[in-house]
Structures are given as structure tokens and as C-alpha cells.
Write a protein that holds these residues in place. Structure first.
Motif, mmCIF file in Angstrom:
data_model
loop_
_atom_site.group_PDB
_atom_site.id
_atom_site.type_symbol
_atom_site.label_atom_id
_atom_site.label_comp_id
_atom_site.label_asym_id
_atom_site.label_seq_id
_atom_site.Cartn_x
_atom_site.Cartn_y
_atom_site.Cartn_z
ATOM 1 N N ASP A 206 71.137 60.319 16.734
ATOM 2 C CA ASP A 206 71.175 59.225 17.709
ATOM 3 C C ASP A 206 72.150 58.140 17.268
ATOM 4 O OD1 ASP A 206 69.333 60.518 19.242
ATOM 5 O OD2 ASP A 206 67.606 59.379 18.488
ATOM 6 N N PHE A 207 72.213 57.884 15.957
ATOM 7 C CA PHE A 207 73.143 56.860 15.480
ATOM 8 C C PHE A 207 74.587 57.312 15.697
ATOM 9 C CE2 PHE A 207 75.787 54.816 12.296
ATOM 10 C CZ PHE A 207 75.404 53.494 12.401
ATOM 11 N N ALA B 73 66.542 54.525 12.142
ATOM 12 C CA ALA B 73 67.736 54.737 12.954
ATOM 13 C C ALA B 73 67.747 53.817 14.164
ATOM 14 C CB ALA B 73 67.817 56.198 13.384
ATOM 15 N N HIS C 38 82.860 58.157 13.495
ATOM 16 C CA HIS C 38 81.848 57.732 12.538
ATOM 17 C C HIS C 38 82.144 58.425 11.219
ATOM 18 C CE1 HIS C 38 77.445 58.020 10.972
ATOM 19 N NE2 HIS C 38 78.111 57.029 10.410
ATOM 20 N N ILE D 107 70.689 51.209 15.014
ATOM 21 C CA ILE D 107 71.457 51.285 16.261
ATOM 22 C C ILE D 107 71.442 49.930 16.982
ATOM 23 C CG2 ILE D 107 71.500 52.326 18.559
ATOM 24 C CD1 ILE D 107 70.431 54.900 17.264
ATOM 25 N N CYS E 142 69.137 56.572 8.057
ATOM 26 C CA CYS E 142 69.355 55.998 9.394
ATOM 27 C C CYS E 142 70.757 56.294 9.909
ATOM 28 C CB CYS E 142 69.103 54.488 9.353
ATOM 29 S SG CYS E 142 70.191 53.576 8.226
ATOM 30 N N TYR E 143 71.727 56.450 9.002
ATOM 31 C CA TYR E 143 73.097 56.715 9.426
ATOM 32 C C TYR E 143 73.360 58.209 9.639
ATOM 33 C CZ TYR E 143 73.741 51.912 7.838
ATOM 34 O OH TYR E 143 73.629 50.547 7.665
ATOM 35 N N ALA F 160 75.481 56.926 19.269
ATOM 36 C CA ALA F 160 75.672 55.512 19.594
ATOM 37 C C ALA F 160 77.036 55.021 19.123
ATOM 38 C CB ALA F 160 74.556 54.681 18.972
ATOM 39 N N VAL F 161 77.475 55.482 17.968
ATOM 40 C CA VAL F 161 78.796 55.095 17.463
ATOM 41 C C VAL F 161 79.884 55.606 18.392
ATOM 42 C CG1 VAL F 161 80.450 55.468 15.599
ATOM 43 C CG2 VAL F 161 78.076 54.905 15.054
#
Length: 334
Positions: free
Chosen positions: A244-245, A207, A256, A211, A239-240, A248-249
Motif C-alpha cells: 500500500d505504501f 504502513a 520508490h 502513508i 511500513c515502507y 501511494a508513492v
């Protein structure tokens, strides 16, 4: 379908049959490197139908004695609208003396768009119509994905030396001992409107790596004039799915969106880009090391964005659909 100027397309056949008016068919066929029987068939069609008889014909038979009767197909559709399964329809028809295989019934349902019960309304009519995923402006949909490829050992792999070379045999022995060379993870981002692409090679698909790549891709797109990001589209990779991802998006994009499981076509723009990347770069040349391939990746990315024509961009490079350009490299024809 052959192109219009092919040697034995419509125009080539018309020239040959005209020669057959004054010369033996066998002689003309030998000069054109076709069989006498083939040229005789074209000549007979030309005499019967004129130039229209020289066009390609469908390979579908004129008569299909074993085809499912139209009345039976209509009955299958009517039973399906009652939300019956293919197996139940098969048993119902068998009781009436009509033997239709379950697989045949399934193909008929697919042909008429009735294969999924959840896509039918209360009256048995399809609820969904096929459509396209279209980005309306730059940054409307940014597609992300990761492609895993094997690392290239120093000196080149089996593609450079052959499958039975000493290098390939040494690699096989190391793999049997558990000494794997590992993988390279190609993180890619594609703008759905212009098809502008950005790719980085990394050693993992965690992840944190995804990111960092996403923010660098954002800088790349911003330099090309894409400043508004509405939707970030990804698959359901680990990871998606990380929180946290997603956070971040949401720091720069409105949404997202993760695709439906087992439906890669919903992220098809980046999937298709990865196919092009593999066909035109990853497996199109011999690389002496992993670093050699990564260096070529940066060069190929400029070629893809600024010089390679793309059908979705009107046979123009993806960068032509954006207001800003960040490279002044000239096209190379070597």
C-alpha cells in the motif's frame, strides 16, 4: 585543529617565544599557564625553523620499524588482483617466510580499496569509485525515515528529576511489572536539495500511519514550491515495504527507492537530520510531558527550516533555497 586566534595556537606561541628573548622561559611559561618544558620545546623549534616551526605537527612517527615493507604491500595487492582471500594471501606469504597477520592484510586491502571482491573487475581493478548522492532540483529526492524515542511521563522523566529520584524509581518498578510507558515514533521527511524538513510525532509506525504522514509532508513541500516529486527514498522498514505504501508513492512520484540493507548512509540526509533533531531538541531541554515535547517540536521545526543556518544551503536556512515561504515568524534571539 585550534582556530587561528586561540590563546596557544600559532599566534599565541609566536608571542610567547618573542617574550622569551628577553625574559626567563620559566617566568613566561607560568604567566601563560603552560609547562616550562612545553615552552622550551616551542622556543627551540622557533630558533631552529623560525615561525614555521610553531605550527602544529602530525603525531605520526618519523620512523616505523615494524611497518609492513613496501615490497610486501605490493605483493599483497598483486595477489589480491588474482581474487585471493586475505587468509590465502597470509598463507602464501608465510610459505615464503614473510609473516603478515590476516588483520594487517585486511587493513592494507581496505586502504587500497580492494577489500570487497565483488567490487573488482576481471583484472582485479576496482569497479566502483566513491561518490556523493546529490539531488539536482527540489523534489528530486525526498528522504523518509522513522525515529523511535521513549515517551515522557506526565511530570517529567528521569532527565528532569534525576536517575535516583522517586519518579525514576517508580518508573523502574512499573517497568519490571511489565507496565511500559511506550514509545513515540517521529516520522520525518527531508527534501534532498534544500534540506527542508517536516516531522510529525505518532504512536506507531504502521504502513497506514506512514502513508498519511507522507501525503501531509507532500502538502507541506508543495506549499514551499516543491510540486514535482521524482524519487521517494526510504529504508527497509516494515511500513515502507508494504504494498500500500508503494502504491501511494507511485500515485504522485516516479519511483520508490529503498536503500541497500545495512547501508543507512544511502538515506544519510534524513539520518543526519534526526541526529540534529535529537541533539538540539529531544535531549537538549527538560520536558514535563510528552505533549510538551510535541509542542516544542513544532516550534523547533520552524526554527530549523527558516532560521537555523545549514552548511548544505550555503550557511542559509533550508527555506532560502525554495521559491515559497509559508511563515512570517521573526527570528528570536532569546
Amino acid at each position: 585543529m585550534p582556530h587561528g586566534s586561540a590563546a596557544l595556537s600559532f599566534e599565541g606561541r609566536r608571542r610567547l617565544v618573542r617574550r622569551c628573548q628577553h625574559r626567563p622561559i620559566a617566568h613566561v611559561a607560568a604567566e601563560a599557564a603552560v609547562s616550562r618544558q612545553c615552552l622550551s620545546k616551542w622556543y627551540a623549534r622557533w630558533r631552529r625553523h623560525g615561525d614555521a616551526g610553531l605550527h602544529d605537527r602530525t603525531s605520526r612517527p618519523e620512523h616505523s620499524p615494524t611497518a609492513t615493507p613496501k615490497a610486501v604491500i605490493e605483493q599483497i595487492i598483486e595477489l589480491r588482483k588474482r581474487k585471493w582471500s586475505a587468509r590465502r594471501i597470509h598463507l602464501e606469504l608465510a610459505q615464503e617466510g614473510t609473516d603478515v597477520a590476516v588483520c594487517t592484510i585486511s587493513r592494507i586491502l581496505v586502504r587500497h580499496g580492494l577489500n570487497r571482491l565483488r567490487h573488482l573487475d576481471v583484472d582485479g581493478e576496482p569497479l566502483r569509485a566513491p561518490g556523493k548522492i546529490i539531488a539536482r532540483y527540489p523534489g528530486h529526492m525526498t528522504h523518509l525515515d522513522v525515529k523511535k524515542v521513549g515517551r515522557i511521563p506526565d511530570g517529567g522523566g528521569w532527565r528532569a528529576h534525576g536517575k535516583h529520584s522517586p519518579q525514576a524509581k517508580a518508573s523502574d518498578r512499573a517497568r519490571k511489572k511489565g507496565q511500559r510507558i511506550g514509545y513515540t515514533y517521529l516520522h520525518s521527511a527531508v527534501d534532498g536539495f534544500s534540506r527542508l524538513a517536516y516531522t510529525e510525532a505518532h504512536d506507531d509506525e504502521k504502513a497506514a500511519t506512514a502513508i498519511g504522514f507522507m501525503f501531509r509532508a507532500r502538502v507541506f513541500f508543495t506549499a514551499h514550491g516543491i510540486t514535482r516529486f521524482t524519487r521517494i527514498v526510504t529504508d527497509n522498514g516494515a511500513c515502507y515495504r508494504a504494498h500500500d505504501f508503494t502504491r501511494a508513492v507511485h500515485s504522485f512520484a516516479a519511483k520508490h527507492q529503498r536503500t541497500k540493507p545495512f547501508t543507512p548512509k544511502h538515506n544519510g540526509k534524513v539520518e543526519r537530520y534526526q541526529q540534529t533533531l535529537a541533539r538540539e531538541l529531544l535531549y537538549a531541554a527538560v520536558f514535563e510531558s510528552e505533549q510538551h515535547r510535541r509542542d516544542r517540536l513544532r516550534v523547533w521545526q520552524v526554527h530549523y527550516n527558516y532560521h537555523r543556518p545549514h552548511t548544505a544551503a550555503g550557511d542559509q536556512p533550508p527555506a532560502s533555497r525554495l521559491p515559497a515561504r509559508v511563515t512570517n515568524l521573526m527570528r528570536s534571539n532569546s
